[in-house]
Design a protein around this motif. Structure first.
Motif, PDB file in Angstrom:
ATOM      1  N   SER A  23       0.835  -1.195   0.000  1.00  0.00           N
ATOM      2  CA  SER A  23       0.000   0.000   0.000  1.00  0.00           C
ATOM      3  C   SER A  23       0.877   1.254   0.000  1.00  0.00           C
ATOM      4  O   SER A  23       2.065   1.207   0.335  1.00  0.00           O
ATOM      5  N   VAL A 158       3.258  -1.892 -11.076  1.00  0.00           N
ATOM      6  CA  VAL A 158       2.784  -0.517 -11.208  1.00  0.00           C
ATOM      7  C   VAL A 158       3.948   0.437 -11.488  1.00  0.00           C
ATOM      8  O   VAL A 158       5.004   0.346 -10.861  1.00  0.00           O
ATOM      9  N   GLY A 207      -0.614  -1.508 -14.107  1.00  0.00           N
ATOM     10  CA  GLY A 207      -1.137  -0.202 -13.744  1.00  0.00           C
ATOM     11  C   GLY A 207      -0.136   0.926 -13.857  1.00  0.00           C
ATOM     12  O   GLY A 207       1.084   0.714 -13.795  1.00  0.00           O
ATOM     13  N   VAL A 209       0.190   4.998 -12.217  1.00  0.00           N
ATOM     14  CA  VAL A 209      -0.353   6.029 -11.336  1.00  0.00           C
ATOM     15  C   VAL A 209       0.295   7.352 -11.726  1.00  0.00           C
ATOM     16  O   VAL A 209       1.524   7.467 -11.744  1.00  0.00           O
ATOM     17  N   GLU A 247      -4.847  -0.586 -15.952  1.00  0.00           N
ATOM     18  CA  GLU A 247      -5.560   0.372 -15.122  1.00  0.00           C
ATOM     19  C   GLU A 247      -4.712   1.633 -14.933  1.00  0.00           C
ATOM     20  O   GLU A 247      -3.483   1.556 -14.824  1.00  0.00           O
ATOM     21  N   LEU A 249      -4.528   5.230 -12.635  1.00  0.00           N
ATOM     22  CA  LEU A 249      -4.983   5.997 -11.480  1.00  0.00           C
ATOM     23  C   LEU A 249      -4.394   7.396 -11.597  1.00  0.00           C
ATOM     24  O   LEU A 249      -3.179   7.550 -11.745  1.00  0.00           O
ATOM     25  N   VAL A 291      -3.964   3.540  -0.636  1.00  0.00           N
ATOM     26  CA  VAL A 291      -4.206   2.736  -1.836  1.00  0.00           C
ATOM     27  C   VAL A 291      -3.459   1.418  -1.669  1.00  0.00           C
ATOM     28  O   VAL A 291      -2.251   1.417  -1.423  1.00  0.00           O
ATOM     29  N   THR A 292      -4.182   0.320  -1.779  1.00  0.00           N
ATOM     30  CA  THR A 292      -3.574  -0.996  -1.709  1.00  0.00           C
ATOM     31  C   THR A 292      -3.513  -1.587  -3.114  1.00  0.00           C
ATOM     32  O   THR A 292      -4.502  -1.558  -3.849  1.00  0.00           O
ATOM     33  N   VAL A 293      -2.346  -2.081  -3.470  1.00  0.00           N
ATOM     34  CA  VAL A 293      -2.148  -2.742  -4.755  1.00  0.00           C
ATOM     35  C   VAL A 293      -2.295  -4.241  -4.540  1.00  0.00           C
ATOM     36  O   VAL A 293      -1.561  -4.844  -3.749  1.00  0.00           O
ATOM     37  N   PHE A 301      -6.306  -1.790  -7.892  1.00  0.00           N
ATOM     38  CA  PHE A 301      -6.239  -0.780  -6.848  1.00  0.00           C
ATOM     39  C   PHE A 301      -7.463  -0.833  -5.931  1.00  0.00           C
ATOM     40  O   PHE A 301      -8.598  -0.949  -6.405  1.00  0.00           O
ATOM     41  N   HIS A 302      -7.208  -0.713  -4.622  1.00  0.00           N
ATOM     42  CA  HIS A 302      -8.276  -0.675  -3.625  1.00  0.00           C
ATOM     43  C   HIS A 302      -7.995   0.489  -2.686  1.00  0.00           C
ATOM     44  O   HIS A 302      -6.841   0.779  -2.359  1.00  0.00           O
ATOM     45  N   PHE A 303      -9.060   1.171  -2.214  1.00  0.00           N
ATOM     46  CA  PHE A 303      -8.907   2.456  -1.555  1.00  0.00           C
ATOM     47  C   PHE A 303      -9.553   2.492  -0.176  1.00  0.00           C
ATOM     48  O   PHE A 303     -10.570   1.843   0.063  1.00  0.00           O
TER      49      PHE A 303
END
Length: 311
Positions: A23, A158, A207, A209, A247, A249, A291-293, A301-303
């Motif tokens: 994260s 990422v 991903g 970012v 993805e 972000l 943010v957790t990868v 991504f999870h927030f």
């Protein structure tokens, strides 16, 4: 140094590293008052306790009426250097573009940008512990040698990329096609984005970012009325998305409204789900976003959000 960077990139892109769950933390638009300056170390400590591997500050570390002085820059550098986790800073409008205001010291914005580069981007590494190594555009694309603030780094699947895209009018200036500083910087941003999407596609990364301070007005762009100052950014973004299927972000500050959404539209006018926008908390409401990868999950991504209670 180049050999170290290459070896680090190879390690981070190994199969084991690609599968690592981790994260990171996001914040910005603070401190913009003395109270926020006093409270920020505790918030950064909370980020570190969460297990975040690093934090990114997306700009504007002073209020609009604060003097853009060398003393203020030195204070914010010391604040970031004392962070208990690696910290990467992204330039914001109030730290250079808006410094022409009399209340901010009536500085030449270009001189303040040069000062920001000297103070905050003297070395290709993050603030805080561990000496986290970063790549700078200045050392990769020599035609953009001035842009030490354009950074990138890998972790697992990422690619992380920072851009000097400040809020307000993106230092557009009074010229019909934007002023000289705007044109020079946007040429560098175009190159940095093209390289990022090409690298992510080549390495089959899941991903990307992107970090900016500016909110480029996604809503206006979706309605076909992108501001002139950000039209080129959107053009570059769309071009990158055409050749990259992972993805994306996009993290920014600027308008002080914390949100997580999908503001870009596909060819049918529906939200483009693989592109997520995060706007950080902003003064006077302090907070941060984790943010957790999850490399093995369907969604990368999870927030989670962490607003701070006022004293």
């Amino acid at each position: 140094m180049i050999r170290v960077l290459v070896l680090a990139a190879l390690l981070l892109l190994s199969p084991q590293a690609r599968a690592e769950r981790y994260s990171f933390a996001l914040f910005g638009e603070t401190p913009q008052s003395e109270q926020e300056r006093l409270r920020l170390p505790a918030m950064m400590a909370e980020m570190a306790r969460s297990g975040a591997r690093f934090a990114v500050h997306v700009g504007d570390f002073q209020g609009s009426e604060d003097n853009c002085s060398d003393a203020l820059f030195a204070d914010r550098k010391a604040l970031f250097a004392a962070a208990p986790l690696p910290l990467i800073h992204v330039p914001g409008a109030e730290s250079w573009v808006d410094c022409y205001r009399r209340s901010a010291g009536a500085f030449d914005p270009n001189e303040r940008l040069a000062a920001l580069r000297r103070v905050f981007f003297a070395k290709p590494e993050a603030f805080g512990p561990g000496g986290m190594v970063l790549e700078r555009q200045s050392e990769i694309a020599f035609e953009h040698a001035a842009f030490v603030e354009h950074l990138r780094w890998h972790r697992g699947p990422v690619l992380f990329v920072s851009l000097n895209l400040p809020g307000g009018d993106n230092d557009w200036g009074s010229a019909r096609q934007g002023g000289a500083e705007y044109r020079t910087r946007m040429a560098a941003i175009r190159d940095w984005l093209e390289r990022a999407f090409a690298l992510a596609a080549q390495e089959k990364l899941r991903g990307i970012v992107l970090f900016t301070q500016a909110n480029p007005d996604f809503e206006a762009y979706a309605s076909g009325k992108a501001p002139d100052a950000f039209a080129e950014f959107f053009s570059c973004l769309r071009a990158g998305l055409t050749g990259y299927t992972g993805e994306v972000l996009i993290v920014h500050g600027d308008t002080h409204v914390m949100r997580i959404d999908h503001p870009l539209l596909d060819e049918h006018g529906a939200p483009l789900q693989r592109v997520t926008r995060i706007e950080t908390y902003g003064s006077p409401l302090m907070g941060w976003i984790g943010v957790t990868v999850e490399p093995e999950a369907a969604e990368l991504f999870h927030f989670d959000s962490h607003p701070q209670d006022e004293d």
